[in-house]
Scaffold this motif. Sequence first.
Motif, short mmCIF file in Angstrom:
data_model
loop_
_atom_site.label_atom_id
_atom_site.label_comp_id
_atom_site.label_asym_id
_atom_site.label_seq_id
_atom_site.Cartn_x
_atom_site.Cartn_y
_atom_site.Cartn_z
N ARG A 53 20.68 -24.22 -17.73
CA ARG A 53 20.40 -23.61 -16.44
C ARG A 53 21.55 -23.44 -15.39
NH1 ARG A 53 16.08 -20.54 -16.29
NH2 ARG A 53 15.75 -21.19 -14.18
N VAL A 54 22.31 -24.47 -15.34
CA VAL A 54 23.57 -24.45 -14.47
C VAL A 54 24.00 -23.23 -14.61
CG1 VAL A 54 25.48 -25.57 -13.88
CG2 VAL A 54 23.61 -26.89 -13.56
N LEU A 55 24.65 -23.19 -16.16
CA LEU A 55 25.66 -21.90 -16.52
C LEU A 55 24.84 -20.68 -16.48
CD1 LEU A 55 27.17 -24.07 -19.48
CD2 LEU A 55 28.34 -23.47 -17.22
N LYS A 56 23.55 -20.72 -16.65
CA LYS A 56 23.03 -19.37 -16.32
C LYS A 56 23.01 -19.07 -14.73
CE LYS A 56 19.93 -19.49 -20.22
NZ LYS A 56 18.52 -19.77 -20.81
N LEU A 61 25.01 -15.87 -10.33
CA LEU A 61 25.54 -15.74 -9.06
C LEU A 61 27.02 -15.31 -8.71
CD1 LEU A 61 24.12 -18.98 -7.76
CD2 LEU A 61 23.39 -16.79 -7.00
N PHE A 62 27.88 -15.77 -9.68
CA PHE A 62 29.22 -15.53 -9.43
C PHE A 62 30.14 -14.69 -10.43
CE2 PHE A 62 28.02 -19.36 -7.53
CZ PHE A 62 28.15 -19.06 -6.29
N CYS A 63 29.56 -14.27 -11.74
CA CYS A 63 30.50 -13.59 -12.76
C CYS A 63 29.99 -12.27 -12.96
CB CYS A 63 30.13 -14.63 -14.10
SG CYS A 63 30.54 -16.38 -13.91
N GLU A 64 29.43 -11.52 -11.85
CA GLU A 64 28.91 -10.23 -12.16
C GLU A 64 30.07 -9.22 -13.00
OE1 GLU A 64 28.46 -6.50 -8.69
OE2 GLU A 64 27.82 -8.46 -8.25
N GLU A 65 31.43 -9.48 -12.57
CA GLU A 65 32.45 -8.53 -13.26
C GLU A 65 32.65 -9.07 -15.03
OE1 GLU A 65 35.73 -9.46 -10.67
OE2 GLU A 65 34.91 -8.47 -9.22
N ALA A 66 32.23 -10.06 -15.11
CA ALA A 66 32.26 -10.39 -16.57
C ALA A 66 31.29 -9.63 -17.46
CB ALA A 66 31.98 -11.92 -16.70
N GLY A 67 30.19 -9.05 -17.05
CA GLY A 67 29.50 -8.16 -17.93
C GLY A 67 28.56 -9.08 -18.76
N LEU A 68 28.15 -10.21 -18.10
CA LEU A 68 27.31 -10.93 -18.88
C LEU A 68 25.79 -10.30 -18.57
CD1 LEU A 68 28.49 -14.57 -17.91
CD2 LEU A 68 28.86 -13.37 -20.01
N GLU A 69 24.84 -10.53 -19.61
CA GLU A 69 23.50 -10.00 -19.76
C GLU A 69 22.71 -11.16 -18.84
OE1 GLU A 69 22.39 -7.18 -21.06
OE2 GLU A 69 24.43 -6.68 -21.57
N GLU A 72 22.15 -14.86 -19.79
CA GLU A 72 23.40 -15.45 -20.57
C GLU A 72 24.27 -16.35 -19.66
OE1 GLU A 72 26.97 -13.49 -23.19
OE2 GLU A 72 25.53 -12.18 -22.01
N LYS A 73 24.63 -17.43 -20.55
CA LYS A 73 25.39 -18.46 -19.64
C LYS A 73 26.97 -18.21 -19.46
CE LYS A 73 24.33 -21.39 -22.88
NZ LYS A 73 24.19 -22.78 -24.11
N ALA A 74 27.27 -18.79 -18.28
CA ALA A 74 28.68 -18.62 -18.28
C ALA A 74 29.55 -19.42 -19.14
CB ALA A 74 29.15 -19.06 -16.61
N GLY A 75 30.62 -19.03 -19.72
CA GLY A 75 31.35 -19.99 -20.50
C GLY A 75 32.69 -20.44 -19.77
N VAL A 76 33.46 -21.05 -20.34
CA VAL A 76 34.66 -21.34 -19.72
C VAL A 76 35.59 -20.42 -19.21
CG1 VAL A 76 36.07 -21.50 -21.88
CG2 VAL A 76 36.71 -23.28 -20.14
N ASP A 77 35.82 -19.26 -19.67
CA ASP A 77 36.49 -18.07 -19.20
C ASP A 77 36.06 -17.62 -17.89
OD1 ASP A 77 38.48 -18.35 -21.31
OD2 ASP A 77 37.43 -16.92 -22.51
N GLU A 78 34.66 -17.63 -18.09
CA GLU A 78 33.93 -16.74 -16.78
C GLU A 78 34.20 -17.82 -15.59
OE1 GLU A 78 32.72 -14.70 -20.38
OE2 GLU A 78 32.36 -17.05 -19.97
N VAL A 79 33.95 -19.08 -15.63
CA VAL A 79 33.90 -20.25 -14.75
C VAL A 79 35.48 -20.33 -14.35
CG1 VAL A 79 33.59 -22.58 -14.19
CG2 VAL A 79 31.99 -21.19 -15.66
#
Length: 171
Positions: A53-56, A61-69, A72-79
């Motif tokens: 839930r934290v990674l989602k 909130l912060f990974c708009e430019e990463a193109g995540l659906e 979808e969870k943020a990974g190490v690269d997105e963080v």
Amino acid sequence: MASIAKDIDVRKFYEAIVNFDDSEEAQDFYYQVMDTPTGRKNKSGSDETVRDRVLKAYAMLFCEEAGLEPGEKAGVDEVADTADRLYIGGAGYDPEHWYRMKYHFPVIDDDNYDRFAALVLADMNSGPLHEAALNDGDTLVVGEADPLHMTARQRQNQKVKSITLPTGGAQ
């Protein structure tokens, strides 16, 4: 984090993350919280944890430019890509309010990216960022990767997302 897990003392969780390197008790509490099931199922049918839930939430909130659906969870690269871009304040740049807290996170990698994401969310709910939002009207801003080299126009044209914080601080 109130919607992530109802029974978590977010302030204690925040302090456990901040004291993670100095206390085995803090580490134990951090892992206990992050491995707590939320009562929901993942797409794969397995139990969702607070970590999921934290990674989602961080991704949303912060990974708009990463193109995540959505979901979808943020990974190490997105963080890692967003960590240097979070600062407290308005649409300008104030080096006194840089969020990354290099003291705690000089490098973001596979071992700590989820802890950084948890720190940001816990801080928004009960830490100094929460207090700054309530008392000073400051917000967490996603800026450019290197705000020191931004023009005044670039700083003024940054995207600012409004995030509503709960007023209690305990949840």
